[in-house]
Enzyme design. Sequence first.
Site, mmCIF file in Angstrom:
data_model
loop_
_atom_site.group_PDB
_atom_site.id
_atom_site.type_symbol
_atom_site.label_atom_id
_atom_site.label_comp_id
_atom_site.label_asym_id
_atom_site.label_seq_id
_atom_site.Cartn_x
_atom_site.Cartn_y
_atom_site.Cartn_z
ATOM 1 N N GLY A 1 0.832 -1.200 0.000
ATOM 2 C CA GLY A 1 0.000 0.000 0.000
ATOM 3 C C GLY A 1 0.865 1.247 0.000
ATOM 4 O O GLY A 1 2.054 1.196 -0.326
ATOM 5 N N GLU B 1 -9.477 -2.308 -1.182
ATOM 6 C CA GLU B 1 -8.677 -2.706 -0.022
ATOM 7 C C GLU B 1 -9.489 -3.599 0.885
ATOM 8 O O GLU B 1 -10.642 -3.285 1.194
ATOM 9 C CB GLU B 1 -8.293 -1.491 0.798
ATOM 10 C CG GLU B 1 -7.440 -0.469 0.094
ATOM 11 C CD GLU B 1 -7.061 0.613 1.062
ATOM 12 O OE1 GLU B 1 -5.889 0.670 1.442
ATOM 13 O OE2 GLU B 1 -7.951 1.381 1.462
HETATM 14 P P1 ADP Z 1 0.124 -1.601 3.282
HETATM 15 O O1 ADP Z 1 0.150 -0.117 3.401
HETATM 16 O O2 ADP Z 1 1.359 -2.176 2.643
HETATM 17 O O3 ADP Z 1 -1.115 -2.108 2.612
HETATM 18 P P2 ADP Z 1 -1.061 -2.291 5.834
HETATM 19 O O4 ADP Z 1 -0.621 -1.712 7.122
HETATM 20 O O5 ADP Z 1 -2.339 -1.795 5.256
HETATM 21 O O6 ADP Z 1 0.112 -2.154 4.785
HETATM 22 O O7 ADP Z 1 -1.135 -3.880 6.031
HETATM 23 C C1 ADP Z 1 -1.617 -4.682 4.991
HETATM 24 C C2 ADP Z 1 -0.854 -6.005 4.888
HETATM 25 O O8 ADP Z 1 -0.949 -6.715 6.127
HETATM 26 C C3 ADP Z 1 -1.465 -6.929 3.853
HETATM 27 O O9 ADP Z 1 -0.913 -6.723 2.564
HETATM 28 C C4 ADP Z 1 -1.152 -8.325 4.383
HETATM 29 O O10 ADP Z 1 0.076 -8.788 3.855
HETATM 30 C C5 ADP Z 1 -1.023 -8.106 5.899
HETATM 31 N N1 ADP Z 1 -2.136 -8.608 6.716
HETATM 32 C C6 ADP Z 1 -1.975 -9.280 7.884
HETATM 33 N N2 ADP Z 1 -3.160 -9.588 8.437
HETATM 34 C C7 ADP Z 1 -4.121 -9.099 7.616
HETATM 35 C C8 ADP Z 1 -5.557 -9.105 7.668
HETATM 36 N N3 ADP Z 1 -6.219 -9.690 8.682
HETATM 37 N N4 ADP Z 1 -6.236 -8.497 6.655
HETATM 38 C C9 ADP Z 1 -5.551 -7.899 5.639
HETATM 39 N N5 ADP Z 1 -4.200 -7.866 5.550
HETATM 40 C C10 ADP Z 1 -3.475 -8.458 6.510
HETATM 41 N N1 RBF Z 2 -11.472 5.601 4.084
HETATM 42 C C1 RBF Z 2 -12.156 6.772 4.218
HETATM 43 O O1 RBF Z 2 -11.632 7.810 3.886
HETATM 44 N N2 RBF Z 2 -13.449 6.779 4.686
HETATM 45 C C2 RBF Z 2 -14.083 5.651 5.071
HETATM 46 O O2 RBF Z 2 -15.261 5.702 5.441
HETATM 47 C C3 RBF Z 2 -13.370 4.408 4.980
HETATM 48 N N3 RBF Z 2 -13.927 3.246 5.384
HETATM 49 C C4 RBF Z 2 -13.239 2.092 5.248
HETATM 50 C C5 RBF Z 2 -13.837 0.895 5.642
HETATM 51 C C6 RBF Z 2 -13.181 -0.320 5.511
HETATM 52 C C7 RBF Z 2 -13.857 -1.575 5.929
HETATM 53 C C8 RBF Z 2 -11.864 -0.345 4.962
HETATM 54 C C9 RBF Z 2 -11.139 -1.626 4.789
HETATM 55 C C10 RBF Z 2 -11.251 0.853 4.583
HETATM 56 C C11 RBF Z 2 -11.923 2.067 4.712
HETATM 57 N N4 RBF Z 2 -11.342 3.269 4.332
HETATM 58 C C12 RBF Z 2 -12.041 4.443 4.464
HETATM 59 C C13 RBF Z 2 -10.038 3.273 3.635
HETATM 60 C C14 RBF Z 2 -8.919 3.723 4.534
HETATM 61 O O3 RBF Z 2 -8.941 5.084 4.543
HETATM 62 C C15 RBF Z 2 -7.622 3.282 3.922
HETATM 63 O O4 RBF Z 2 -7.587 1.898 3.957
HETATM 64 C C16 RBF Z 2 -6.461 3.864 4.692
HETATM 65 O O5 RBF Z 2 -6.362 5.198 4.355
HETATM 66 C C17 RBF Z 2 -5.178 3.139 4.375
HETATM 67 O O6 RBF Z 2 -5.019 2.912 2.995
HETATM 68 MG MG MG Z 3 -3.013 -1.331 3.103
#
Ligand code: ADP
Ligand code: RBF
Ligand code: MG
Length: 155
Positions: A15, A79
Amino acid sequence: MRNLRFFCCSQVVHGFGCGSKQLGIPIANFPEQVVDSLPADISTGIYYGWASVRSGAIRKMVVSIGWNPHYKDAKNPMETHIIHTFKEDFYGEILNVAIVGYLRPEKNFDFLESLSSAIQGDIEEAKKQLDLPEHLKLKDDSFFQVSKSKIMNGH
Ligand code: ADP
Ligand code: RBF
Ligand code: MG
């Protein structure tokens, strides 16, 4: 509410380091082109459904679809947070996702804590909804079986 069924699988990519893990909610990113496989008229917003990593267990998930044709530079098209604690990250692995229901539109939050508590609320709602028989049966959908055999045959 109308029952949905959108299936999608792709590799998990890194990400943009917005640190969802710091919120205690890791959220796996899909590459941008993944949304091309979704119906063109799907609304952006938050959905729930089932997911499996590679040919692993099928678990509950919540997914945000942020892609919007009017904002071509949208950074986080799709995501997924899988409602499970994994021992290890799964970057590079194939994530299979079956979207079965809609939760809410995406909102703008002023505070990270408000976002994280909204996501916690989504998780609770998804857990409840997915226990309904009509949603439970989607776990047995051929989508996951096909994904499994594809992976096992190395395709
Ligand atoms: P990034 O910014 O790289 O997406 P995040 O902090 O969002 O990092 O973490 C996402 C990563 O965490 C996923 O790509 C996956 O490898 C790992 N991960 C571990 N547990 C979970 C989970 N329960 N749901 C989703 N991703 C998970
Ligand atoms: N981002 C928003 O800006 N507003 C939201 O309401 C919001 N809801 C989310 C709900 C779920 C279940 C998930 C998985 C993500 C959501 N996000 C939302 C995205 C979130 O902002 C983003 O994952 C982080 O900024 C990290 O990439
Ligand atoms: Mg992520």
